[in-house]
Design an enzyme around this catalytic site. Structure first.
Site, PDB file in Angstrom:
ATOM      1  N   THR A 145      -6.058 -10.549  13.525  1.00 39.84           N
ATOM      2  CA  THR A 145      -4.992 -10.335  13.815  1.00 39.84           C
ATOM      3  C   THR A 145      -4.336 -10.768  15.184  1.00 39.84           C
ATOM      4  O   THR A 145      -4.866 -10.014  16.276  1.00 39.84           O
ATOM      5  CB  THR A 145      -4.408  -8.902  13.306  1.00 39.84           C
ATOM      6  OG1 THR A 145      -4.551  -8.720  12.022  1.00 39.84           O
ATOM      7  CG2 THR A 145      -2.785  -8.841  13.593  1.00 39.84           C
ATOM      8  N   VAL A 180      -7.375  -7.519   4.419  1.00 47.42           N
ATOM      9  CA  VAL A 180      -8.484  -6.606   3.582  1.00 47.42           C
ATOM     10  C   VAL A 180      -8.028  -5.183   3.730  1.00 47.42           C
ATOM     11  O   VAL A 180      -7.391  -4.883   4.792  1.00 47.42           O
ATOM     12  CB  VAL A 180      -9.806  -6.763   3.580  1.00 47.42           C
ATOM     13  CG1 VAL A 180      -9.789  -8.314   3.185  1.00 47.42           C
ATOM     14  CG2 VAL A 180     -10.254  -6.742   5.105  1.00 47.42           C
ATOM     15  N   LYS A 232       1.237 -12.738   8.931  1.00 52.55           N
ATOM     16  CA  LYS A 232       0.526 -11.479   8.959  1.00 52.55           C
ATOM     17  C   LYS A 232       1.047 -10.359   9.723  1.00 52.55           C
ATOM     18  O   LYS A 232       1.145  -9.317   9.400  1.00 52.55           O
ATOM     19  CB  LYS A 232      -0.779 -11.847   9.705  1.00 52.55           C
ATOM     20  CG  LYS A 232      -1.974 -10.492  10.131  1.00 52.55           C
ATOM     21  CD  LYS A 232      -2.098  -9.930   8.838  1.00 52.55           C
ATOM     22  CE  LYS A 232      -2.979  -8.748   9.087  1.00 52.55           C
ATOM     23  NZ  LYS A 232      -3.188  -7.879   8.005  1.00 52.55           N
ATOM     24  N   ASN A 236       3.268  -6.527   8.340  1.00 56.42           N
ATOM     25  CA  ASN A 236       3.134  -5.136   8.506  1.00 56.42           C
ATOM     26  C   ASN A 236       4.172  -4.421   9.251  1.00 56.42           C
ATOM     27  O   ASN A 236       4.420  -3.344   9.071  1.00 56.42           O
ATOM     28  CB  ASN A 236       1.945  -4.830   9.238  1.00 56.42           C
ATOM     29  CG  ASN A 236       0.547  -5.097   8.351  1.00 56.42           C
ATOM     30  OD1 ASN A 236       0.494  -4.580   7.197  1.00 56.42           O
ATOM     31  ND2 ASN A 236      -0.667  -5.349   9.283  1.00 56.42           N
ATOM     32  N   ARG A 239       6.653  -3.429   6.590  1.00 58.98           N
ATOM     33  CA  ARG A 239       6.347  -2.187   5.955  1.00 58.98           C
ATOM     34  C   ARG A 239       6.622  -0.927   6.981  1.00 58.98           C
ATOM     35  O   ARG A 239       7.241  -0.006   6.556  1.00 58.98           O
ATOM     36  CB  ARG A 239       4.833  -2.129   5.708  1.00 58.98           C
ATOM     37  CG  ARG A 239       4.190  -0.900   4.910  1.00 58.98           C
ATOM     38  CD  ARG A 239       3.137  -0.958   4.306  1.00 58.98           C
ATOM     39  NE  ARG A 239       2.388   0.405   3.789  1.00 58.98           N
ATOM     40  CZ  ARG A 239       2.641   0.666   2.679  1.00 58.98           C
ATOM     41  NH1 ARG A 239       3.516   0.094   1.691  1.00 58.98           N
ATOM     42  NH2 ARG A 239       2.158   1.780   2.493  1.00 58.98           N
ATOM     43  N   GLY A 287       0.584   6.225  11.049  1.00 59.49           N
ATOM     44  CA  GLY A 287      -0.539   6.139  11.850  1.00 59.49           C
ATOM     45  C   GLY A 287      -1.326   4.851  11.332  1.00 59.49           C
ATOM     46  O   GLY A 287      -0.765   3.742  10.957  1.00 59.49           O
ATOM     47  N   CYS A 290      -2.979  -0.884  11.921  1.00 62.38           N
ATOM     48  CA  CYS A 290      -1.985  -2.041  11.421  1.00 62.38           C
ATOM     49  C   CYS A 290      -0.752  -1.918  11.828  1.00 62.38           C
ATOM     50  O   CYS A 290      -0.104  -2.343  12.771  1.00 62.38           O
ATOM     51  CB  CYS A 290      -2.503  -2.157   9.921  1.00 62.38           C
ATOM     52  SG  CYS A 290      -3.715  -2.234   9.381  1.00 62.38           S
ATOM     53  N   LYS A 293       0.657  -1.265  15.444  1.00 58.18           N
ATOM     54  CA  LYS A 293       0.330  -2.280  16.433  1.00 58.18           C
ATOM     55  C   LYS A 293       0.931  -3.790  16.144  1.00 58.18           C
ATOM     56  O   LYS A 293       1.270  -4.572  16.978  1.00 58.18           O
ATOM     57  CB  LYS A 293      -1.235  -2.705  16.637  1.00 58.18           C
ATOM     58  CG  LYS A 293      -2.152  -1.313  16.594  1.00 58.18           C
ATOM     59  CD  LYS A 293      -1.698  -0.792  17.991  1.00 58.18           C
ATOM     60  CE  LYS A 293      -2.354   0.490  18.222  1.00 58.18           C
ATOM     61  NZ  LYS A 293      -1.800   1.493  19.190  1.00 58.18           N
ATOM     62  N   ARG A 448       4.550  16.044   4.312  1.00 55.97           N
ATOM     63  CA  ARG A 448       4.349  15.075   3.234  1.00 55.97           C
ATOM     64  C   ARG A 448       4.555  15.476   2.011  1.00 55.97           C
ATOM     65  O   ARG A 448       4.177  15.018   1.116  1.00 55.97           O
ATOM     66  CB  ARG A 448       2.394  14.768   3.533  1.00 55.97           C
ATOM     67  CG  ARG A 448       1.995  14.321   4.625  1.00 55.97           C
ATOM     68  CD  ARG A 448       2.553  12.797   5.039  1.00 55.97           C
ATOM     69  NE  ARG A 448       1.942  12.398   6.178  1.00 55.97           N
ATOM     70  CZ  ARG A 448       2.478  11.331   6.791  1.00 55.97           C
ATOM     71  NH1 ARG A 448       3.213  10.733   6.474  1.00 55.97           N
ATOM     72  NH2 ARG A 448       1.961  11.123   8.005  1.00 55.97           N
TER      73      ARG A 448
END
Ligand code: SAJ
Length: 478
Positions: A145, A180, A232, A236, A239, A287, A290, A293, A448
């Site tokens: 990445t 992955v 890529k 993320n 998301r 956390g 992915c 960052k 949660r």
């Protein structure tokens, strides 16, 4: 398209030998799957003989899998490929001379999570080693990445500097980002669509030739190298953005005294003919390595790659950076819920005993990279809280003791704060917890959405839950 490169590759023939640099959770399954392609003669797994990872060379050559955790099919595939002499791990990078294609899967961690600058040093070393030994007609693919613009910039420059060859003329260069997730490495590589982006058409088509035989359900999605880098990092980033939208709506619902989960169910009910509402879940924070960052890779990319000035509303954070700030605020919000809980009984957070349940960043795993529990713990320590941490999955973490005995962590606690949605926390018994805490009105903060508010409120707890504006001001039960 470069006719010269096209001619060189045509004369070289189909890809038969492959090199994979970086024997980690991306490189190892990729190498095993490449080796399992019938027409591939040999795959070399290149690994530096470093103190921390050099052991992998002999370990892999004995047919063993150095990756921890369950990875369905990988142990057998590695053993088979070694036994059939189709895979060999080595620290002799000169064997790249024999390879028609070399992929580089070296991680790009951040030196310090605070400064958000990626550490490309290991990747640069890997690229230089590839450059040193590639030959005319080789294909080089970056799988790490990386900040958009790296393949056509840093990657190309280092490879040309080390090889004396010209990318796009003498060798092919592409980016094919990994997608992955641990626990399903082989399945992800075979079944996810594969983004393949070359610096030119010839590079793209050579990379398509490399990856196509590996895919079972997945399709190849060809594009340019920079588009692949943006895909890529943006997948993320999106998301993270979706999560931040759920977090902000949850904060609104708390302020408005309503239940976020009713609103979410309502929004989610709008379906059918092209209508989409991908509403995710609020929580105690985001956390992992992915989502925390990749937004900053994308943001850096627009600064180093733009071909014309970015047209954007003056003076505003990028939406993506604002999303990061909202998600990174959630541990602070958890601290505010704790403080407001204590205020209900006139108790100062300073000097209180708090049981923090859950250190990992995902439920039912021991993965605690960039866990949002850490900034919450730091905030508590700064406020003079005596905090003890429980996690049934995480055994250790630098600078903090993590206990596996829940009773010990709950003993004499004034408050219980749930940070991970571990299954162990889904059926906590209010009376049992009350007996351990010894507090008349213990505070419980659910980050949660794993406990039933009414069960705890009726047992005398002061309940605070993310998104639970309908419960957070409940009357106290004696
Ligand atoms: N989280 C929320 N609300 C949600 C979903 C997640 O707060 O609705 C939090 C989690 O608690 C966690 C963090 O976000 O702290 C990240 O969760 P994640 O499910 O995104 O897990 P990751 O970080 O392992 O993301 C990986 C990514 N995969 C790759 O980069 C190859 C991501 O692209 C995948 O979408 C994700 O796994 C996945 O869906 O499993």
């Amino acid at each position: 398209m470069s006719e010269k490169l096209k001619e060189i590759i045509r004369n070289r023939g189909p890809i038969k030998k492959i090199g994979v640099i970086g024997m980690g959770y991306v490189g190892i399954p990729a190498a095993a799957l490449f080796a399992n392609i019938p027409h591939i003669e040999k795959v070399f797994g290149f690994q530096r003989n470093s103190p921390s990872s050099g052991y992998k060379i002999a370990y892999l050559n004995q047919g063993n899998n150095p990756l921890k955790g369950e990875e369905p099919g990988l142990d057998d595939l590695i053993a088979k490929m070694v036994q059939e002499k189709k895979f060999e791990c080595t620290d002799d990078f000169s064997k790249i001379v024999e390879c028609d294609a070399v992929t580089i899967a070296i991680q790009t961690p951040f030196k310090d999570p605070k400064d958000l600058i990626p550490d490309f040093s290991a990747l640069e070393e890997g690229i230089r080693l590839a450059g040193k030994y590639i030959t005319p007609g080789s294909l080089v693919v970056l799988e790490s990445t990386i900040t958009p613009g790296t393949t056509v910039g840093l990657g190309r420059n280092l490879l040309e500097e080390e090889s004396g060859l010209v990318a796009g003329e003498d060798f092919a260069l592409a980016h094919a980002p990994e997608r992955v997730m641990v626990g399903r490495l082989l399945q992800n590589i075979q079944e996810h669509d594969r983004i393949v982006g070359g610096i030119d058409h010839m590079s793209t088509s050579r990379a398509v030739e490399l990856y196509s035989p590996v895919l079972t359900k997945g399709k190849i999605i060809p594009m340019t190298a920079t588009a692949a880098e943006v895909t890529k990092t943006a997948e993320n980033t999106f998301r993270d953005l979706q999560i931040s939208a759920a977090n902000q709506l949850a904060l609104y619902c708390e302020a408005m005294g309503i239940n976020f989960y009713d609103v979410r169910a309502g929004i989610d009910s709008l379906k059918g003919d092209g209508i989409t509402r991908a509403i995710l879940w609020p929580g105690a924070g985001v956390g992992g390595h992915c989502l925390t960052k990749d937004t900053y890779h994308l943001e850096r990319g627009i600064k180093i790659t733009n071909v014309e000035p970015l047209d954007y509303p003056e003076g505003n954070d990028s939406l993506f950076v604002l999303a990061r700030k909202i998600n990174d605020f959630m541990p602070e919000h958890m601290f505010n819920l704790l403080t407001h809980g204590f205020e209900r009984i006139g108790k100062d957070v300073k000097g209180s005993k708090v049981a923090l349940l859950g250190w990992s960043f995902l439920p039912n795993t021991d993965d605690s990279r960039n866990t949002p529990a850490e900034p919450f713990k730091d905030r508590c320590v700064h406020a003079g809280v005596d905090i003890r941490v429980h996690d049934p999955w995480v055994k250790e973490y630098p600078g903090i003791s993590i206990l596996s005995d829940l009773n010990e962590v709950l003993a004499n606690a004034d408050a219980v704060v749930i940070f991970s949605g571990h299954r162990e926390y889904c059926d906590l018994n209010p009376r049992f917890i009350s007996s351990l805490t010894n507090a008349v009105h213990p505070v419980i903060v659910d980050g949660r959405n794993v406990i039933n508010p009414d069960l705890f409120i009726s047992s005398g707890f002061i309940y605070k839950g993310i998104g639970r504006g309908d419960k957070n001001q409940h009357p106290l039960h004696e």
